[in-house]
Design a protein around this motif. Structure first.
Motif, PDB file in Angstrom:
ATOM      1  N   SER A 172       0.793  -1.225   0.000  1.00 35.95           N
ATOM      2  CA  SER A 172       0.000   0.000   0.000  1.00 35.95           C
ATOM      3  C   SER A 172       0.829   1.280   0.000  1.00 35.95           C
ATOM      4  N   GLY A 173       2.121   1.201   0.250  1.00 39.40           N
ATOM      5  CA  GLY A 173       2.950   2.406   0.263  1.00 39.40           C
ATOM      6  C   GLY A 173       4.412   2.071   0.104  1.00 39.40           C
ATOM      7  N   SER A 174       5.257   3.127   0.046  1.00 39.14           N
ATOM      8  CA  SER A 174       6.685   2.948  -0.216  1.00 39.14           C
ATOM      9  C   SER A 174       7.412   2.494   1.051  1.00 39.14           C
ATOM     10  N   PRO A 175       8.113   1.330   1.026  1.00 36.36           N
ATOM     11  CA  PRO A 175       8.835   0.854   2.215  1.00 36.36           C
ATOM     12  C   PRO A 175      10.232   1.467   2.307  1.00 36.36           C
ATOM     13  N   SER A 176      10.724   1.603   3.501  1.00 40.59           N
ATOM     14  CA  SER A 176      12.073   2.146   3.685  1.00 40.59           C
ATOM     15  C   SER A 176      13.142   1.087   3.434  1.00 40.59           C
ATOM     16  N   HIS A 177      12.782  -0.196   3.518  1.00 38.26           N
ATOM     17  CA  HIS A 177      13.713  -1.302   3.287  1.00 38.26           C
ATOM     18  C   HIS A 177      13.048  -2.319   2.350  1.00 38.26           C
ATOM     19  N   GLU A 178      13.865  -3.184   1.778  1.00 36.58           N
ATOM     20  CA  GLU A 178      13.352  -4.233   0.904  1.00 36.58           C
ATOM     21  C   GLU A 178      12.367  -5.128   1.681  1.00 36.58           C
ATOM     22  N   VAL A 179      11.310  -5.569   0.998  1.00 41.60           N
ATOM     23  CA  VAL A 179      10.288  -6.440   1.585  1.00 41.60           C
ATOM     24  C   VAL A 179      10.250  -7.746   0.797  1.00 41.60           C
ATOM     25  N   ARG A 180      10.322  -8.884   1.491  1.00 36.12           N
ATOM     26  CA  ARG A 180      10.244 -10.194   0.856  1.00 36.12           C
ATOM     27  C   ARG A 180       9.091 -10.997   1.467  1.00 36.12           C
ATOM     28  N   VAL A 181       8.334 -11.681   0.603  1.00 39.81           N
ATOM     29  CA  VAL A 181       7.222 -12.525   1.023  1.00 39.81           C
ATOM     30  C   VAL A 181       7.313 -13.845   0.268  1.00 39.81           C
ATOM     31  N   SER A 182       7.087 -14.965   0.948  1.00 41.16           N
ATOM     32  CA  SER A 182       7.083 -16.277   0.306  1.00 41.16           C
ATOM     33  C   SER A 182       5.683 -16.579  -0.221  1.00 41.16           C
ATOM     34  N   ALA A 183       5.611 -17.065  -1.475  1.00 39.98           N
ATOM     35  CA  ALA A 183       4.337 -17.415  -2.118  1.00 39.98           C
ATOM     36  C   ALA A 183       4.344 -18.890  -2.482  1.00 39.98           C
ATOM     37  N   GLU A 184       3.221 -19.566  -2.230  1.00 41.96           N
ATOM     38  CA  GLU A 184       3.127 -21.006  -2.481  1.00 41.96           C
ATOM     39  C   GLU A 184       1.756 -21.332  -3.066  1.00 41.96           C
ATOM     40  N   ALA A 185       1.740 -22.046  -4.199  1.00 45.94           N
ATOM     41  CA  ALA A 185       0.479 -22.510  -4.797  1.00 45.94           C
ATOM     42  C   ALA A 185       0.195 -23.926  -4.309  1.00 45.94           C
ATOM     43  N   LYS A 186      -1.006 -24.159  -3.772  1.00 41.53           N
ATOM     44  CA  LYS A 186      -1.345 -25.449  -3.186  1.00 41.53           C
ATOM     45  C   LYS A 186      -2.660 -25.966  -3.770  1.00 41.53           C
ATOM     46  N   SER A 187      -2.767 -27.291  -3.802  1.00 46.95           N
ATOM     47  CA  SER A 187      -3.968 -27.926  -4.321  1.00 46.95           C
ATOM     48  C   SER A 187      -5.154 -27.710  -3.379  1.00 46.95           C
ATOM     49  N   ARG A 188      -6.320 -27.535  -3.976  1.00 47.87           N
ATOM     50  CA  ARG A 188      -7.577 -27.577  -3.236  1.00 47.87           C
ATOM     51  C   ARG A 188      -8.425 -28.653  -3.896  1.00 47.87           C
ATOM     52  N   THR A 189      -9.367 -28.265  -4.806  1.00 46.53           N
ATOM     53  CA  THR A 189     -10.022 -29.297  -5.610  1.00 46.53           C
ATOM     54  C   THR A 189      -9.277 -29.537  -6.910  1.00 46.53           C
ATOM     55  N   ALA A 190      -8.474 -28.551  -7.347  1.00 44.13           N
ATOM     56  CA  ALA A 190      -7.591 -28.748  -8.497  1.00 44.13           C
ATOM     57  C   ALA A 190      -6.360 -29.525  -8.051  1.00 44.13           C
ATOM     58  N   THR A 191      -5.787 -30.311  -8.951  1.00 45.09           N
ATOM     59  CA  THR A 191      -4.643 -31.163  -8.629  1.00 45.09           C
ATOM     60  C   THR A 191      -3.383 -30.581  -9.231  1.00 45.09           C
ATOM     61  N   GLY A 192      -2.375 -30.364  -8.381  1.00 43.90           N
ATOM     62  CA  GLY A 192      -1.090 -29.844  -8.856  1.00 43.90           C
ATOM     63  C   GLY A 192      -0.116 -30.975  -9.138  1.00 43.90           C
ATOM     64  N   GLY A 193       0.794 -30.745 -10.066  1.00 42.20           N
ATOM     65  CA  GLY A 193       1.793 -31.755 -10.394  1.00 42.20           C
ATOM     66  C   GLY A 193       2.444 -31.462 -11.717  1.00 42.20           C
ATOM     67  N   TYR A 194       3.206 -32.445 -12.244  1.00 44.20           N
ATOM     68  CA  TYR A 194       3.944 -32.242 -13.480  1.00 44.20           C
ATOM     69  C   TYR A 194       3.539 -33.218 -14.581  1.00 44.20           C
ATOM     70  N   GLY A 195       2.762 -34.248 -14.294  1.00 45.62           N
ATOM     71  CA  GLY A 195       2.437 -35.265 -15.280  1.00 45.62           C
ATOM     72  C   GLY A 195       1.044 -35.100 -15.861  1.00 45.62           C
ATOM     73  N   ALA A 196       0.647 -36.127 -16.626  1.00 42.16           N
ATOM     74  CA  ALA A 196      -0.673 -36.116 -17.240  1.00 42.16           C
ATOM     75  C   ALA A 196      -1.758 -36.140 -16.164  1.00 42.16           C
ATOM     76  N   GLY A 197      -2.909 -35.523 -16.456  1.00 45.69           N
ATOM     77  CA  GLY A 197      -4.031 -35.507 -15.521  1.00 45.69           C
ATOM     78  C   GLY A 197      -3.948 -34.435 -14.465  1.00 45.69           C
ATOM     79  N   ARG A 198      -2.932 -33.578 -14.514  1.00 46.81           N
ATOM     80  CA  ARG A 198      -2.810 -32.504 -13.523  1.00 46.81           C
ATOM     81  C   ARG A 198      -3.502 -31.242 -14.035  1.00 46.81           C
ATOM     82  N   ASP A 199      -3.983 -30.422 -13.106  1.00 42.34           N
ATOM     83  CA  ASP A 199      -4.695 -29.194 -13.472  1.00 42.34           C
ATOM     84  C   ASP A 199      -3.798 -27.974 -13.509  1.00 42.34           C
ATOM     85  N   PHE A 200      -2.715 -27.987 -12.716  1.00 45.60           N
ATOM     86  CA  PHE A 200      -1.774 -26.875 -12.748  1.00 45.60           C
ATOM     87  C   PHE A 200      -0.415 -27.385 -12.303  1.00 45.60           C
TER      88      PHE A 200
END
Length: 421
Positions: free
Chosen positions: A49-77
């Motif tokens: 929402s505004g200018s920070p005086s120092h660098e800001v870092r946040v960790s982001a993670e995508a997780k499965s709910r009803t969609a299925t995560g993965g790398y092979g066939a049949g995955r949604d993301f």
């Protein structure tokens, strides 16, 4: 503002932390149409929402709910089960106060309900005390909805017609033999190297072959870079790349100086629709020196502890597995880290181990454990009875040797063992 304090030894200055209105980090829900075959970007906007005086870092993670995560066939993301970083620069204004986290949605032609995944924001790190998550929460979540855009076929019926039924003797059915084979996958990339130039590294590799279990040459690659600065899982410092096509190199920038990183590369084959079963991986150290090959480190650079030996699965059931390994050989006593005790430096030797267990069918991390030990021969039982894994589930265990917590490069390269229940 600067406050100056005077004493017998002179004057010293200390910068006080910034004050003022609270700055909040927020995000919102996103919806995208699934598509039929290619990937579609689901873009979450993360706003400060505004200018920070120092660098800001946040960790982001995508997780499965009803969609299925993965790398092979049949995955949604594409499922990223390790954290990515969202970074707001110090004194950011305008467009720099809005960052994008992209999740790749995989299209198909299957008629199904709308499905959802969760983007989780956590691990806020900054020296500006005004910066908070919206609502004063420790974590933020946003929902990504994958909208089904496939329709069911139209079924037409015809009026019934009377027919004559002739009963014949049923022939003897043919005999079949069921054969189960491993899925066709592209070969693991080979020849992984890293070329560095200050805060930038160029990662290069070779294709590795025409495929495993059949013909499936590599048509693309998935590349990740992780920072090895803490015990536990290495944190990614660059977002996972999109699938790279037509190239066998990738450049990552904005790396910290004097930090160890791990790079890993998976191959993807469009002919079989699978990723390689294993990854090519290497570690490298950044510095502020001129360009050069990372592999040619000078002797005074800190080396990692040696890897564990003779890793094997002793017994495995659908509820637990017993793994065994041998203590690594001692590190080079001439290579020291910065950990000091009683006036001396400790050699880079093993004090403990980190192991994790993955379900390769789903991409889920089942177990993640660190412990200290000086034993020469080690054995651990990993219980996963709550996972309800069925026969044929494919698992991989990876074990790292870990050195002193104050050392910059704590992790050895990982030894892995893959098997099927």
């Amino acid at each position: 503002m600067t406050v100056v304090a005077f004493g017998l030894s002179g004057a010293a200055s200390q910068e006080l932390p910034p004050t003022g209105a609270e700055l909040t980090i927020s995000t919102s829900d996103v919806s995208v149409a699934e598509g039929d075959s290619s990937k579609t970007d689901m873009n979450f906007t993360v706003t400060l929402s505004g200018s920070p005086s120092h660098e800001v870092r946040v960790s982001a993670e995508a997780k499965s709910r009803t969609a299925t995560g993965g790398y092979g066939a049949g995955r949604d993301f594409i499922h990223y089960y390790r954290f990515r970083q969202v970074v707001f620069p110090a004194n950011a204004t305008g467009a720099d106060l809005s960052q994008t986290v992209t999740v790749s949605v995989l299209g198909d032609t299957v008629v199904e309900e709308d499905e959802t995944l969760i983007l989780k924001l956590s691990n806020l790190r900054t020296n500006d005390p005004r910066v908070k998550f919206a609502g004063g929460k420790r974590k933020l979540k946003a929902t990504g909805t994958i909208i089904n855009d496939d329709s069911a076929p139209v079924i037409t019926t015809q009026p019934a017609v009377a027919t004559e039924i002739i009963v014949q003797a049923e022939p003897t059915p043919p005999q079949y033999q069921l054969q189960v084979s491993e899925p066709v996958r592209p070969s693991t990339p080979s020849g992984l190297t890293v070329q560095k130039d200050n805060d930038t590294a160029v990662i290069s590799w070779s294709s590795g072959g025409s495929g495993v279990g059949g013909n499936c040459p590599s048509t693309g690659y998935l590349v990740r870079v992780y920072e090895n600065s803490k015990l536990g899982h290495p944190e990614p410092v660059a977002k996972e790349s999109e699938i790279i096509t037509g190239a066998t190199s990738w450049s990552v920038s904005s790396l910290s100086a004097g930090v160890w990183y791990t790079a890993e590369v998976y191959a993807f084959g469009s002919a079989c629709g699978n990723y390689s079963a294993n990854r090519a991986t290497t570690r490298f150290l950044t510095s502020t020196s001129s360009a050069g090959t990372v592999d040619a480190l000078s002797p005074n650079k800190l080396l990692a502890p040696n890897p564990v030996r003779s890793l094997q699965v002793n017994t495995s059931t659908s509820n637990q597995v017993t793994i065994n390994w041998m203590k690594p050989l001692n590190g080079n006593s001439n290579i020291r880290c910065t950990y000091t005790n009683s006036g001396g430096n400790h050699a880079n030797t093993t004090i403990g181990y980190k192991y994790y267990l993955e379900n390769l069918n789903t991409g889920k991390m089942i177990a993640d454990v660190f412990f200290t030990s000086s034993e020469a021969s080690l054995s651990k039982v990993i219980d996963f009875s709550g996972e309800n894994l069925g026969t044929g589930s494919r698992l991989r265990v990876t074990v790292f040797a870990v050195t002193y917590m104050a050392c910059d490069n704590k992790w050895s390269t990982g030894n892995s063992f893959t098997w099927r229940i």
